[in-house]
Enzyme design. Structure first.
Site, mmCIF file in Angstrom:
data_model
loop_
_atom_site.group_PDB
_atom_site.id
_atom_site.type_symbol
_atom_site.label_atom_id
_atom_site.label_comp_id
_atom_site.label_asym_id
_atom_site.label_seq_id
_atom_site.Cartn_x
_atom_site.Cartn_y
_atom_site.Cartn_z
ATOM 1 N N SER A 1 -1.389 27.366 -4.728
ATOM 2 C CA SER A 1 -1.047 28.766 -4.970
ATOM 3 C C SER A 1 -1.580 29.266 -6.308
ATOM 4 C CB SER A 1 0.477 28.958 -4.942
ATOM 5 O OG SER A 1 0.993 28.489 -3.727
ATOM 6 N N ARG B 1 1.943 0.881 15.212
ATOM 7 C CA ARG B 1 1.488 0.737 13.830
ATOM 8 C C ARG B 1 1.976 -0.602 13.294
ATOM 9 N NH1 ARG B 1 5.805 4.295 10.341
ATOM 10 N NH2 ARG B 1 4.474 3.675 8.625
ATOM 11 N N HIS C 1 0.851 -1.197 0.000
ATOM 12 C CA HIS C 1 0.000 0.000 0.000
ATOM 13 C C HIS C 1 0.887 1.249 0.000
ATOM 14 C CE1 HIS C 1 -2.866 3.076 1.142
ATOM 15 N NE2 HIS C 1 -2.202 3.300 2.261
ATOM 16 N N THR D 1 6.831 26.891 6.417
ATOM 17 C CA THR D 1 5.521 26.293 6.144
ATOM 18 C C THR D 1 4.419 27.212 6.644
ATOM 19 O OG1 THR D 1 6.604 24.180 6.520
ATOM 20 C CG2 THR D 1 4.229 24.139 6.284
ATOM 21 N N HIS E 1 15.113 12.752 12.282
ATOM 22 C CA HIS E 1 13.940 12.823 13.173
ATOM 23 C C HIS E 1 13.016 11.625 12.951
ATOM 24 C CE1 HIS E 1 11.617 15.525 10.091
ATOM 25 N NE2 HIS E 1 11.265 14.284 9.938
ATOM 26 N N HIS E 2 13.263 10.850 11.903
ATOM 27 C CA HIS E 2 12.512 9.607 11.718
ATOM 28 C C HIS E 2 13.085 8.478 12.575
ATOM 29 C CE1 HIS E 2 10.256 11.089 8.189
ATOM 30 N NE2 HIS E 2 11.340 11.788 7.976
ATOM 31 N N LYS F 1 3.766 30.029 4.253
ATOM 32 C CA LYS F 1 2.915 29.645 3.127
ATOM 33 C C LYS F 1 1.435 29.708 3.500
ATOM 34 C CE LYS F 1 5.692 27.050 0.026
ATOM 35 N NZ LYS F 1 5.065 27.658 -1.134
ATOM 36 N N ASP G 1 6.760 22.419 -26.068
ATOM 37 C CA ASP G 1 6.683 21.045 -25.555
ATOM 38 C C ASP G 1 7.734 20.932 -24.459
ATOM 39 O OD1 ASP G 1 6.575 18.127 -25.250
ATOM 40 O OD2 ASP G 1 5.538 18.147 -27.172
ATOM 41 N N GLU H 1 11.946 13.296 0.052
ATOM 42 C CA GLU H 1 10.836 12.657 -0.657
ATOM 43 C C GLU H 1 9.482 13.168 -0.155
ATOM 44 O OE1 GLU H 1 10.462 10.632 -3.142
ATOM 45 O OE2 GLU H 1 8.417 9.906 -2.833
ATOM 46 N N HIS I 1 13.264 11.968 3.689
ATOM 47 C CA HIS I 1 12.649 13.221 4.096
ATOM 48 C C HIS I 1 12.469 14.190 2.941
ATOM 49 C CE1 HIS I 1 10.473 15.322 7.035
ATOM 50 N NE2 HIS I 1 10.915 16.403 6.455
ATOM 51 N N TRP J 1 7.159 -0.003 3.773
ATOM 52 C CA TRP J 1 7.627 0.696 2.573
ATOM 53 C C TRP J 1 9.036 1.259 2.790
ATOM 54 C CZ3 TRP J 1 8.846 5.803 1.057
ATOM 55 C CH2 TRP J 1 8.765 6.759 2.066
ATOM 56 N N SER K 1 13.105 6.589 -13.864
ATOM 57 C CA SER K 1 12.047 7.364 -14.501
ATOM 58 C C SER K 1 11.950 8.760 -13.881
ATOM 59 C CB SER K 1 10.725 6.611 -14.353
ATOM 60 O OG SER K 1 9.644 7.484 -14.489
ATOM 61 N N SER K 2 12.003 8.820 -12.546
ATOM 62 C CA SER K 2 11.894 10.125 -11.872
ATOM 63 C C SER K 2 13.058 11.036 -12.227
ATOM 64 C CB SER K 2 11.883 9.945 -10.351
ATOM 65 O OG SER K 2 10.697 9.364 -9.936
ATOM 66 N N TYR L 1 8.843 16.083 0.870
ATOM 67 C CA TYR L 1 8.588 17.395 0.262
ATOM 68 C C TYR L 1 8.409 17.288 -1.234
ATOM 69 C CZ TYR L 1 9.416 18.913 4.899
ATOM 70 O OH TYR L 1 9.295 19.065 6.246
#
Lengths: 527, 379
Positions: free
Chosen positions: A269, A451, A78, A329, A303-304, A332, A107, A256, A254, A143, A170-171, A258
């Site tokens: 925006s 979890r 998932h 943040t 921090h993870h 924004k 293009d 990722e 991390h 994951w 690809s990315s 963002y």
């Protein structure tokens, strides 16, 4: 030479392949954008079905449906499918459609590479889905693929690793394309500080992708060699360190986070000024805030992992750096609200999703602040509180931004208005069921439910039951979106005007709806 | 269908109302140690700050949504920057953050101070149980989930009634005295686990090949329950942690009892076993150590954990199987999920469980493995 050139030009405009070959061989940014978006929508439903399967098991205490090892496969896949198959490709789809239209380019810069970066995705998705059917099933290490659990598992892990490699390639190609397009193909007069904010956020996101996707590829390759080629990167018995995997993974992970939210900020925006009929407040501070978030994202990864047992100095550094992210943040959110302030607002579906985004994403931001506080995080790490937190920023954040963007630009893309009533139903049902699903997880997490467990004590039973009911409601609500798309693309609904929305500003709204197959062959001039 | 759904909601709502007396339903568990108290207070402080920010920010947004809409005839103004305001709302959050960081820093430093403990306990994570070694006292034991399988498994049938501590109960709890500083040294034998007891405010990852430490001092007597907090494979959800805090006198008595019990519990090394005795003992050992992977049916889980029933190793020469169980399975220089049980079990238990597997399911070797044979193959 002259004749050959003319012939080539004629072919490109007149006889592009039709049917399936049109989509396989296409180098047109609009076609590729559509492919990305349809792929992402498909994977969104695949990942959603997995989520509903795991919520089914969690409906009540006791094991009723799945064995624990299959439950772990569900949570893992998932996550992988939603992150790499749904959210990221969807944003790339928006970039493909919108970046050339918004900067006045004909293009993308590398049209053939653009085709290739899309067509890498389906094989990777097939690898992920097929891995459920190999001996031992799909990867079940979460994951995050933490070693040494991921080095212990069956061949499903190898398939997932190859899928991650392909998705990463690809990315990276997509990002190179986006950066080159934005830096080199803007219409005359469009300076960097005149670019629409969506383009800005994607420019910054693309740099993040190029910086961190190779890091992820490195991490999973080390897992692969630990698994098969006798290395010991993450095996203490051979001189390695399991925690090193987490450092490398989160150095990718991390930024990722963002990568999955900054283009969403960009979409919001664009939407808020349109429906407030008022220019975006604090354009330059928005750009600087986006850049600050991107830079800070490289300094907060640990921090993870506050519970791995880092020295106090490291815990304090990562706590302070993480708390700092609240400042840009906050800027924004304040800017969006200042844009609404004293505007003349209407609330069509894109604006509903934007307002919903600001409200619910901010709640995810608040819990992020709670989790930044190291001692509190140590209590809440790996609990349902964290699950609630990242679904508030990823579902109510990224996904709501994507829906907002889809409703906002769909009339431009297909030339027809969608069914506004259905759109509103989609928003309100999504909003309500999202909160029914995820809000109770704050409580279970605080009270001590870890979890990634397939079963739990009865004290958590009623909240889990509510979450499961909410999850099915949320999942079913998404079918409204599919029906709405099918109706709109089928030609129901009134013809869209060029401008579509009364307050819309920007180059894409100067084109007809739908835009011709090739646009801005003569660049527009931006004053 | 709808009425059934509403019924579920009503039942859930009634459940919420009935249990609301429990303080920990909506919040962190009631703290029982100094650190847990600090964490609780930090969380409360930050929640109030957040509520304050929430009211101000979304009050403003709601006001704008209600008043500044086209349908009430509001005309859009066209301002789009204000340097003063932008500086103010960058600076103010910064000061709020400093207000949060100061108390948090104190707690981080206090949490890390594991010096001069009264008692040191090594907690080792295994797939899927905890092992405990009281380093000064010389007490060692394993702690397994004690919830019976018939309460957990409900595949296609109604399970037995679940008791109050379903999934958070163990056979051998960790016993500690109140008011003493207990240092936990965490490590693991296979993959990363995490030793977590919410009420005591500690969570420490247990990392294979490394030791990390943390500490707690329990305020008052009681039983405090936690679970493994790091995904560690199939039975991650089934390896709870129970800490029983007792008075120092009770603790001293417990230590003394454990010391006399440990040698007594281990089977007499000189005992002569019969085949039936070994099989009966082996069944118990199998249920405690092997069943999670190889399953009660002996069929394992295809692709992940091999079957023992009909296995070439289990039905082949005795020595090969004894070596496998003693030393575990190592592939390409790395240990696999098949751990080396030589370190965990006595000769008699190993002999018993090997005898059991050789004479159960489809395996009918009729072999008997004696503790002496196991002892002879220990390296």
């Amino acid at each position: 030479m002259e004749a050959a050139h003319a012939h080539h030009g004629h072919e490109a405009h007149g006889h592009h392949p039709t049917g399936i070959m049109r989509w396989i061989t296409t180098t047109n940014h609009k076609d590729i954008g559509t492919l990305y978006l349809l792929f992402a929508l498909t994977m969104f439903f695949v990942g959603g079905v997995l989520a509903l399967m795991l919520r089914l098991e969690l409906f009540e205490p006791g094991m009723q449906f799945w064995r624990p090892e299959f439950f772990n496969q569900l949570t893992t896949m998932h996550g992988l499918i939603m992150v790499f198959g749904a959210i990221m490709p969807a944003f790339v789809g928006f970039a493909n459609w919108q970046v050339p239209l918004m900067i006045g380019a004909p293009d993308m810069a590398f049209a053939r590479m653009n085709n290739w970066s899309f067509w890498l995705l389906p094989p990777a998705a097939v690898l992920l889905v097929v891995s459920f059917f190999v001996p031992g099933g799909a990867i079940a290490a979460g994951w995050t693929l933490y070693a040494p659990l991921s080095t212990q598992m069956g061949p499903g892990t190898d398939l997932a690793i190859f899928a991650v490699h392909i998705l990463g390639a690809s990315s990276i190609m997509g990002s190179i394309n986006i950066i080159t397009t934005i830096l080199n193909m803007r219409a005359p007069g469009m300076t960097l500080m005149k670019m629409p904010l969506f383009v800005w956020t994607w420019l910054i996101t693309a740099y993040l992708l190029i910086a961190v996707m190779p890091v992820l590829a490195g991490a999973v390759t080390m897992v692969l060699t630990d698994r098969h080629f006798g290395t010991s990167f993450f095996n203490a018995a051979g001189g390695g360190d399991p925690v090193m995997f987490q450092h490398i993974f989160w150095f990718f992970g991390h930024p990722e986070v963002y990568i999955m939210i900054l283009p969403g900020f960009g979409i919001i925006s664009q939407i808020v000024p349109t429906f407030a009929r008022k220019p975006l407040f604090g354009y330059s501070s928005m750009v600087y805030a986006t850049a600050s978030i991107a830079i800070l994202s490289f300094m907060v990864w640990a921090h993870h992992m506050f519970t791995v047992g880092m020295p106090a100095a490291a815990q304090l550094f990562f706590m302070y750096a993480t708390m700092l992210i609240a400042v840009p943040t906050g800027v924004k959110v304040f800017n969006w609200i200042a844009t609404m302030w004293k505007g003349s607002m209407t609330f069509e579906t894109p604006m509903l999703f934007a307002c919903g985004f600001i409200f619910v994403f901010s709640m995810g931001g608040f819990t992020g602040l709670v989790l930044a506080i190291t001692p509190v995080d140590i209590q809440l790490q790996d609990t349902y509180y964290v699950v609630a937190h990242f679904h508030y920023v990823l579902v109510a954040g990224s996904l709501f931004a994507l829906f907002g963007g889809a409703y906002y630009w769909l009339p431009k893309w297909i030339g027809r208005m969608y069914d506004e009533t259905l759109g509103k139903w989609h928003f309100w049902l999504s909003m309500v069921f999202f909160n029914v699903t995820f809000f109770p997880m704050h409580f279970t997490g605080l009270a001590g439910l870890p979890r990634r467990v397939p079963d739990y004590n009865m004290q958590f039973a009623d909240f889990n039951m509510i979450s499961t009911i909410g999850a099915f409601g949320f999942g079913l609500s998404q079918l409204i979106f599919v029906y709405l798309l099918w109706k709109a693309i089928g030609g129901a609904g009134e013809k869209a005007t060029d401008k579509v929305w009364e307050g819309a500003q920007g180059l894409e709204w100067t084109l007809p709806s739908p835009p011709p197959y090739h646009t801005f062959e003569t660049p527009p001039v931006v004053k | 269908m709808i009425s059934k759904g509403l019924g579920l909601f009503a039942a859930a709502a009634a459940g919420l109302a009935a249990d609301s007396a429990l303080a920990n339903r909506y919040n962190l568990q009631e703290p029982q140690s100094i650190i847990a108290h600090q964490i609780y207070d930090l969380h409360t402080l930050i929640m109030w700050i957040i509520v304050g920010i929430f009211v101000v920010v979304f009050g403003t947004m709601t006001w704008a949504i209600v008043k500044h809409r086209k349908s009430v005839g509001h005309q859009a103004e066209q301002f789009h920057e204000n340097t003063t305001v932008e500086i103010i709302w960058t600076i103010i959050p910064f000061f709020i953050l400093i207000g949060m960081a100061l108390p948090a820093t104190k707690t981080v430093i206090a949490m890390k101070d594991t010096s001069s403990p009264d008692i040191t306990i090594k907690a080792t994570g295994y797939q899927w149980k905890w092992g405990y070694d009281y380093l000064q006292e010389g007490i060692s034991f394993y702690s397994n989930l004690s919830t019976p399988r018939d309460q957990i498994d409900e595949y296609g049938k109604k399970g037995a009634k679940k008791n109050e501590h379903y999934l958070i109960e163990v056979d051998n709890p960790v016993v500690v005295p109140v008011g003493k500083k207990v240092r936990i040294i965490a490590t693991a034998a296979d993959v990363i686990h995490a030793w977590w007891v919410p009420a005591l405010g500690i969570k420490q990852d247990a990392i294979p090949g490394f030791v990390r430490d943390t500490w707690f001092k329990v305020d008052k007597e009681g039983t405090y329950r936690g679970q493994c907090a790091e995904l560690c494979g199939k039975d991650h959800g089934f390896m709870p942690i129970v800490v029983e805090a007792v008075t120092p006198e009770q603790y001293a008595a417990w230590v003394a009892a454990q010391k006399t019990k440990m040698p007594a519990a281990a089977p007499d090394p000189g005992k002569q076993w019969t085949l039936d005795e070994l099989k009966a003992q082996g069944e118990k050992v199998y249920a405690g150590n092997c069943v999670a992977c190889h399953q009660a049916t002996g069929m394992g889980l295809p692709g992940t954990f091999p079957a023992l029933s009909g296995s070439k190793i289990v039905t082949g020469p005795k020595d090969e199987q004894i070596k496998t169980v003693l030393n575990g399975v190592v592939k390409g220089g790395k240990p696999t999920a098949m751990a080396a049980f030589g370190k965990q079990l006595s000769d008699a238990d190993l002999a018993a469980v090997i005898t059991y597997t050789r004479n159960n399911w489809s395996n009918r070797t009729g072999d008997m493995v004696t503790p002496a044979e196991v002892k002879a193959l220990r390296k």
